[in-house]
Scaffold this motif. Structure first.
Motif, PDB file in Angstrom:
ATOM      1  N   THR A  44      13.628 -50.430 -42.289  1.00  0.00           N
ATOM      2  CA  THR A  44      12.324 -50.992 -42.691  1.00  0.00           C
ATOM      3  C   THR A  44      12.475 -52.376 -43.320  1.00  0.00           C
ATOM      4  OG1 THR A  44      12.567 -49.802 -44.780  1.00  0.00           O
ATOM      5  CG2 THR A  44      11.190 -48.768 -43.091  1.00  0.00           C
ATOM      6  N   HIS A  45      13.680 -52.704 -43.784  1.00  0.00           N
ATOM      7  CA  HIS A  45      13.905 -53.996 -44.450  1.00  0.00           C
ATOM      8  C   HIS A  45      14.479 -55.047 -43.509  1.00  0.00           C
ATOM      9  CE1 HIS A  45      12.820 -51.897 -48.018  1.00  0.00           C
ATOM     10  NE2 HIS A  45      13.205 -52.865 -48.839  1.00  0.00           N
ATOM     11  N   LYS A  48      13.547 -58.947 -43.610  1.00  0.00           N
ATOM     12  CA  LYS A  48      12.958 -59.318 -44.907  1.00  0.00           C
ATOM     13  C   LYS A  48      13.882 -60.285 -45.648  1.00  0.00           C
ATOM     14  CE  LYS A  48       9.986 -55.292 -45.445  1.00  0.00           C
ATOM     15  NZ  LYS A  48       9.576 -54.152 -46.278  1.00  0.00           N
ATOM     16  N   SER A  49      13.341 -60.916 -46.674  1.00  0.00           N
ATOM     17  CA  SER A  49      14.140 -61.899 -47.415  1.00  0.00           C
ATOM     18  C   SER A  49      15.261 -61.186 -48.167  1.00  0.00           C
ATOM     19  CB  SER A  49      13.262 -62.668 -48.398  1.00  0.00           C
ATOM     20  OG  SER A  49      12.980 -61.869 -49.523  1.00  0.00           O
ATOM     21  N   ILE A  52      14.350 -59.421 -51.463  1.00  0.00           N
ATOM     22  CA  ILE A  52      13.696 -58.113 -51.333  1.00  0.00           C
ATOM     23  C   ILE A  52      14.732 -57.034 -51.013  1.00  0.00           C
ATOM     24  CG2 ILE A  52      12.126 -56.769 -49.854  1.00  0.00           C
ATOM     25  CD1 ILE A  52      10.318 -59.269 -49.775  1.00  0.00           C
ATOM     26  N   ILE A  53      15.717 -57.397 -50.181  1.00  0.00           N
ATOM     27  CA  ILE A  53      16.782 -56.448 -49.840  1.00  0.00           C
ATOM     28  C   ILE A  53      17.624 -56.146 -51.083  1.00  0.00           C
ATOM     29  CG2 ILE A  53      18.862 -56.113 -48.437  1.00  0.00           C
ATOM     30  CD1 ILE A  53      17.438 -57.925 -46.293  1.00  0.00           C
ATOM     31  N   TYR A  56      15.860 -53.771 -53.279  1.00  0.00           N
ATOM     32  CA  TYR A  56      15.932 -52.393 -52.783  1.00  0.00           C
ATOM     33  C   TYR A  56      17.254 -51.741 -53.203  1.00  0.00           C
ATOM     34  CZ  TYR A  56      16.960 -48.463 -49.794  1.00  0.00           C
ATOM     35  OH  TYR A  56      17.339 -47.219 -49.361  1.00  0.00           O
ATOM     36  N   ASN A 110      15.102 -65.907 -42.325  1.00  0.00           N
ATOM     37  CA  ASN A 110      15.103 -65.454 -43.713  1.00  0.00           C
ATOM     38  C   ASN A 110      16.529 -65.354 -44.256  1.00  0.00           C
ATOM     39  OD1 ASN A 110      12.389 -65.335 -44.275  1.00  0.00           O
ATOM     40  ND2 ASN A 110      12.221 -63.106 -44.208  1.00  0.00           N
ATOM     41  N   LYS A 140       9.184 -65.034 -44.638  1.00  0.00           N
ATOM     42  CA  LYS A 140       8.516 -64.089 -43.731  1.00  0.00           C
ATOM     43  C   LYS A 140       8.373 -62.747 -44.449  1.00  0.00           C
ATOM     44  CE  LYS A 140      11.395 -65.987 -40.019  1.00  0.00           C
ATOM     45  NZ  LYS A 140      12.419 -65.626 -39.020  1.00  0.00           N
ATOM     46  N   PRO A 141       7.271 -62.044 -44.295  1.00  0.00           N
ATOM     47  CA  PRO A 141       6.262 -62.120 -43.237  1.00  0.00           C
ATOM     48  C   PRO A 141       5.172 -63.174 -43.440  1.00  0.00           C
ATOM     49  CG  PRO A 141       5.751 -60.295 -44.689  1.00  0.00           C
ATOM     50  CD  PRO A 141       7.062 -60.855 -45.160  1.00  0.00           C
ATOM     51  N   SER A 169      12.345 -58.687 -35.439  1.00  0.00           N
ATOM     52  CA  SER A 169      11.850 -57.816 -36.511  1.00  0.00           C
ATOM     53  C   SER A 169      10.330 -57.803 -36.560  1.00  0.00           C
ATOM     54  CB  SER A 169      12.394 -58.279 -37.869  1.00  0.00           C
ATOM     55  OG  SER A 169      11.743 -59.470 -38.286  1.00  0.00           O
ATOM     56  N   THR A 171       8.740 -57.880 -39.361  1.00  0.00           N
ATOM     57  CA  THR A 171       8.457 -58.862 -40.414  1.00  0.00           C
ATOM     58  C   THR A 171       8.250 -60.254 -39.812  1.00  0.00           C
ATOM     59  OG1 THR A 171       9.798 -57.621 -41.998  1.00  0.00           O
ATOM     60  CG2 THR A 171       9.409 -59.930 -42.515  1.00  0.00           C
TER      61      THR A 171
END
Length: 218
Positions: A44-45, A48-49, A52-53, A56, A110, A140-141, A169, A171
């Motif tokens: 799901t990641h 992503k930037s 954000i990862i 998580y 990203n 992004k997004p 992706s 995203t």
């Protein structure tokens, strides 16, 4: 159908298979910071930037307040222990074709700028206009990445509807769609159905099939 005015590319999963490069850097940085094994990367990641990862991975062990530390350390590990990513099929054919047709193209990713710079250097790729996550206020997004790249390539907003954006992706596909451009899916990460649901107009397994599609038409 006419040839698009420009072609914008994501990097990870479109130009290169870099899972091993990124996963290795995340794992070694996490181990150094927390002396612990990292959780599996969640699909799901994808796209992503890195911040954000990082958030998580820190949240899994209740250490969200150390997100920035992990983000910066991962970037250091990515550079220090750099692993050259694997070039995906069709990249060289595609850039040669665009150069011959005198069509502008570039990368908006990203990923961090140093990783992009290292990868392009070691793989000897023909990309001169490249943007990474540090170049945007909103990665992004949000559409900023692709708008920034398009403007750097001297496209006007009225051109955006005639620009193809290659993304693997969901995203990035959303980012291209929000920028008012044409998302084209590369199914290295998600299925054709998932990419089309996110907004991709066409989907190809790799850039090689997209290159054949274009050269057969133009």
């Amino acid at each position: 159908m006419k040839l698009p005015k420009g072609f914008l590319f994501d990097f990870d999963g479109v130009i290169v298979d870099s899972k091993e490069s990124h996963n290795s850097a995340w794992a070694s940085a996490f181990k150094e910071l927390f002396n612990s094994e990292i959780a599996p990367f969640p699909k799901t990641h994808a796209g992503k930037s890195p911040m954000i990862i990082a958030e998580y991975f820190c949240s899994v062990i209740g250490q969200e307040e150390r997100t920035e530390e992990l983000f910066y350390l991962k970037d250091i590990h990515l550079d220090k222990y750099f692993k050259v990513p694997k070039l995906l099929p069709g990249v060289r054919e595609f850039t040669t074709f665009l150069s011959e047709k005198n069509i502008s193209y570039g990368i908006a990713s990203n990923a961090t700028k140093q990783f992009l710079k290292n990868s392009i250097h070691y793989l000897n790729l023909e990309f001169t206009t490249v943007f990474g996550v540090q170049d945007y206020i909103k990665p992004k997004p949000a559409p900023e990445a692709y708008i920034t790249l398009a403007k750097a390539l001297n496209f006007k907003e009225t051109d955006f509807k005639d620009i193809w954006v290659f993304e693997d992706s969901l995203t990035g596909t959303r980012a291209a769609k929000l920028a008012g451009m044409i998302p084209i899916g590369i199914s290295t990460q998600y299925s054709e159905e998932e990419l089309k649901k996110a907004g991709s107009i066409l989907v190809f397994p790799t850039l090689l099939e997209a290159y054949h599609f274009l050269t057969n038409k133009f």
